[in-house]
Design an enzyme around this catalytic site. Sequence first.
Site, PDB file in Angstrom:
ATOM      1  N   GLY A 236      30.610  33.445  46.269  1.00  0.00           N
ATOM      2  CA  GLY A 236      31.336  34.592  45.747  1.00  0.00           C
ATOM      3  C   GLY A 236      31.652  34.438  44.276  1.00  0.00           C
ATOM      4  N   ASP A 263      23.447  39.855  36.355  1.00  0.00           N
ATOM      5  CA  ASP A 263      23.466  41.011  35.459  1.00  0.00           C
ATOM      6  C   ASP A 263      24.085  42.218  36.161  1.00  0.00           C
ATOM      7  OD1 ASP A 263      22.011  39.295  33.769  1.00  0.00           O
ATOM      8  OD2 ASP A 263      20.133  39.954  34.685  1.00  0.00           O
TER       9      ASP A 263
END
Length: 326
Positions: A236, A263
């Site tokens: 995470g 990204d």
Amino acid sequence: MRVLTVTPNPALDLTVQAPGWQPSAVNVVDRAQTDAGGKGVNVAAVLADWAAHGESTIELSAAGWLGQGNASPFEELFRERGIQDHFMRVPGETRLGLKIVDPLSQSTTDFNLPGVQVTPEQVAALTANLRRLAPQHSAVVLSGSLPPGVPSDFYAELIQALRTPAGPLLAVDTSGAALTAVLNAPQLPQLLKPNIHELEAALGRELPSDAERLAATHELLNRGAEWVALSLGEEGAWLVWNGGAVLARPPQVAVVSTVGAGDAMVAGLVSARLEGLSPADALRRATAFSAGNVTRLGAGLPPHADLLALQQQVQIQPQLREQGEL
């Protein structure tokens, strides 16, 4: 809102899917595709998908250096996605990035070439152009590695020039010497998004526990950063700010390729910040963007209904008390 992404070292990403591939062997490729990429280009592509979903009105611009010899795939992407092209053309060809995806192990192996050679005059010209363009945008995203000829403090110097009270939100996602220079500069950007390995390398120490990771991010907050998103891969990501910290656990998805996952997270964070979302909601969106991106080849978002379902599955956990209060 208007977002400018800066990609000094873009790449034509050749992604091949080869189940169970082995080095030093003849491998069978199931499918392959070539995409105009590079970290900032990927951020712009994901934001264009988000705008196409109708959730936000975003005007996108992209800048950096492109090799004259093979600029057409990038130009086609910019036309298709409605991204304003502010890239400088330089002699040579934009580098190739090879991504080998193994769906059996759900892994991606990257081979990245160094990029076109850039002269000091071209560095000065792009810097001047970015200083002109930045005030016209709500956010400027500085992403990726630097090509040969570009000094390692390129991003750090831009931040010093662009970070003003009335200036745009500055977001940085880089690694290596470029990240070290940013972290050692007098001013930090408002938003930093390193992964755990990049931050450990830049700080010169390992950060094995959540307590150490949070302490490291607080060093950056104390020096002027406002949001620090620390991605942990499958574990995470943390988002830390002066008022607290939250950890997002991503949903389980069938991983097609991890190319562009970071990204996509940057795109989610920037869009959420500009829309005024809370840090917890911003991290939920960014995690869903990243999870959706890995379900496909190339940078982009899945269909809107799938993306919303992923967002609902993201688990948000506030900072644990035993890790210390912020």
